[in-house]
Design a protein around this motif. Structure first.
Motif, short mmCIF file in Angstrom:
data_model
loop_
_atom_site.label_atom_id
_atom_site.label_comp_id
_atom_site.label_asym_id
_atom_site.label_seq_id
_atom_site.Cartn_x
_atom_site.Cartn_y
_atom_site.Cartn_z
N ALA A 64 33.71 36.96 37.38
CA ALA A 64 34.70 37.71 36.60
C ALA A 64 34.90 39.10 37.18
O ALA A 64 36.03 39.59 37.28
CB ALA A 64 34.29 37.78 35.13
N TYR A 88 37.05 38.74 40.28
CA TYR A 88 38.46 38.39 40.03
C TYR A 88 39.21 39.50 39.31
O TYR A 88 40.42 39.65 39.50
CB TYR A 88 38.57 37.05 39.29
CG TYR A 88 38.48 35.89 40.27
CD1 TYR A 88 39.62 35.44 40.93
CD2 TYR A 88 37.27 35.31 40.56
CE1 TYR A 88 39.54 34.41 41.86
CE2 TYR A 88 37.16 34.28 41.48
CZ TYR A 88 38.31 33.83 42.13
OH TYR A 88 38.23 32.83 43.05
N ARG A 89 38.49 40.29 38.49
CA ARG A 89 39.17 41.37 37.79
C ARG A 89 39.86 42.28 38.80
O ARG A 89 40.98 42.73 38.60
CB ARG A 89 38.16 42.15 36.93
CG ARG A 89 38.77 42.76 35.69
CD ARG A 89 37.70 43.26 34.75
NE ARG A 89 36.99 42.18 34.07
CZ ARG A 89 35.65 42.11 33.95
NH1 ARG A 89 34.87 43.03 34.50
NH2 ARG A 89 35.10 41.11 33.30
N ASP A 90 39.20 42.51 39.93
CA ASP A 90 39.77 43.36 40.98
C ASP A 90 40.95 42.71 41.69
O ASP A 90 41.76 43.41 42.29
CB ASP A 90 38.71 43.63 42.05
CG ASP A 90 37.83 44.79 41.67
OD1 ASP A 90 38.16 45.48 40.69
OD2 ASP A 90 36.81 44.99 42.35
N LEU A 110 43.12 40.33 40.34
CA LEU A 110 44.17 39.74 39.51
C LEU A 110 45.56 40.34 39.76
O LEU A 110 46.55 39.61 39.75
CB LEU A 110 43.82 39.84 38.03
CG LEU A 110 42.79 38.82 37.53
CD1 LEU A 110 42.55 38.99 36.04
CD2 LEU A 110 43.23 37.40 37.85
N LEU A 123 46.69 38.65 42.74
CA LEU A 123 46.55 37.20 42.68
C LEU A 123 47.61 36.55 41.79
O LEU A 123 48.18 35.52 42.15
CB LEU A 123 45.14 36.84 42.19
CG LEU A 123 44.77 35.37 42.16
CD1 LEU A 123 44.96 34.72 43.53
CD2 LEU A 123 43.33 35.20 41.69
N MET A 124 47.88 37.18 40.64
CA MET A 124 48.79 36.53 39.69
C MET A 124 50.20 36.33 40.26
O MET A 124 50.75 35.24 40.17
CB MET A 124 48.81 37.27 38.34
CG MET A 124 47.48 37.20 37.59
SD MET A 124 46.65 35.60 37.62
CE MET A 124 47.57 34.76 36.35
N ILE A 131 44.25 31.64 46.88
CA ILE A 131 43.09 32.48 46.56
C ILE A 131 42.34 32.86 47.84
O ILE A 131 41.98 34.02 48.06
CB ILE A 131 42.16 31.73 45.57
CG1 ILE A 131 42.87 31.56 44.23
CG2 ILE A 131 40.84 32.46 45.42
CD1 ILE A 131 42.16 30.61 43.27
#
Ligand SMILES: *Cc1c(COP(=O)(O)O)cnc(C)c1O
Length: 375
Positions: free
Chosen positions: A13, A16-18, A20, A23-24, A243
């Motif tokens: 997490a 991925y927080r960094d 997003l 990525l989104m 990803i």
């Protein structure tokens, strides 16, 4: 699950927080591309990873295990052949050799580095040996020149299991996975370069082999309706490729952070109790997928750390030849004393790049406290 640990072994997490923010939108583009499998994103990632490694081709597949199976198959390894690998490797290396119909021949690793050497691997060669398959465990790339020489001299293929060694650089400047006919990578989420699910790839500079691998991953298809092999279906999905493409430019920095953490451990843990630290290689040949220490008091240390909120792992407590398998590998307890000692004594301290210096200090303090705080 991570919430119960002050120092988890990894924290997806946080990573991925960094990511997003970038990525989104990339995922959104992928969803709207009409290209769910083997699309443009897969092409782009394959090209980018090939360039990063310095090879001509990368072929994306569904997992590291499939990468190994396909590499061996593409090289024509099959029934009646022998493939030599480390006795202390992860089970997937051995499974892949078995699944192509060949016999896994195990060799004990070097007690100092826990890696195979040219001498150990060559000592296991017979006229049936078709390939050497060293697994670069924990991210440590052993000196490869002797292994490459031995393969040439004996006329056997070199296939690297680089599933734990993305980005590791040998003394000659080449990256793990580029020394032989094929280099196999896993992008399991836990690996140094990880997808969000299963994924893998084979690296090669052999054009013919690459073409065969592209068919072998895709039901043998040469064109849409023309088939050359009876084979499996193991392709790299667009979403995983998106990803991986986003993460690849960060791999070197993440590996650098792993080396920084390892250096901190090296400094603070040397000379404590009976601890044996990993081979020191801050020259880039070790990317510390895992920071593996050894101690005769492994189980007690692990319990202590767990009670104190530190999640340390075991890689691996049961070597392949000691598993209760449904096939007979032809080995018994005592055949590989170094691998068996490793299985009894190894402990992986948290080394994920997202961990803070304060978290690493907690681990050091707790290891120190366990051994009596003598230091
Ligand atoms: C992870 C790993 C594999 C298998 O990769 P998967 O993607 O999980 O199938 C193979 N060999 C080694 C050394 C590994 O660490």
């Amino acid at each position: 699950m991570n919430a119960s640990f002050r120092v988890p072994s990894k924290d997806y997490a946080v990573q991925y927080r960094d990511l997003l923010g970038e990525l989104m939108p990339a995922l959104e583009r992928a969803f709207l591309s009409d290209d769910p499998i083997l699309g443009e994103a897969t092409d782009r990632f394959e090209r980018a990873f090939a360039e990063y490694l310095g090879v001509a081709h990368v072929v994306g597949v569904n997992s590291g295990t499939d990468a190994l199976i396909l590499a061996l198959r593409a090289l024509g390894v099959g029934p009646g052949d022998e493939v030599v690998t480390n006795a202390n490797t992860f089970i997937a290396t051995v499974s892949a050799i078995h699944l192509v119909g060949a016999r896994p021949v195990l060799v004990d690793p070097d007690p100092d580095t826990m890696a195979v050497t040219a001498v150990t691997i060559e000592s296991a060669a017979t006229p049936r040996t078709r390939a050497f398959l060293p697994a670069h465990l924990y991210g440590f790339l052993p000196p490869m020149d002797g292994i490459v020489d031995a393969c040439r001299r004996l006329g056997v293929a070199l296939v690297e299991d680089a599933a734990q060694a993305h980005g590791a650089i040998g003394g000659d400047g080449r990256r793990a996975g580029t020394y032989g006919a094929a280099g196999c990578f896993s992008f399991h989420p836990s690996k140094n370069l990880g997808a969000f699910g299963d994924a893998g790839a084979i690296a090669t500079s052999d054009e013919t082999l690459a073409a065969r691998l592209r068919r072998l991953r895709n039901l043998g298809k040469e064109t849409k309706h023309e088939v050359r092999h009876l084979t499996t279906n193991t392709k790299l999905d667009t979403l995983q490729a998106v990803i991986l493409e986003l993460k690849l430019p960060r791999l070197d920095a993440w590996n650098g952070r792993r080396r920084q953490i390892a250096a901190r451990y090296d400094e603070r843990l040397s000379g404590i109790g009976d601890l044996v630290l990993p081979p020191r290689a801050n020259d880039g040949s070790h990317v510390y997928h895992l920071y593996v220490v050894r101690t005769e008091r492994r189980d007690a240390l692990r319990d202590h750390l767990k009670r104190r909120g530190v999640n340390a792992g075991l890689h691996y407590p049961i070597p392949p030849h000691r598993q209760r398998l449904d096939v007979d590998l032809g080995y018994a307890e005592g055949d590989f004393p170094v691998a068996e000692a490793c299985a009894r004594t190894v402990l992986s301290l948290p080394v994920s790049p997202e961990l803070t210096d304060a978290q690493i200090d907690v681990v050091c303090d707790e290891v120190d406290a366990f051994f009596g705080g003598a230091a």
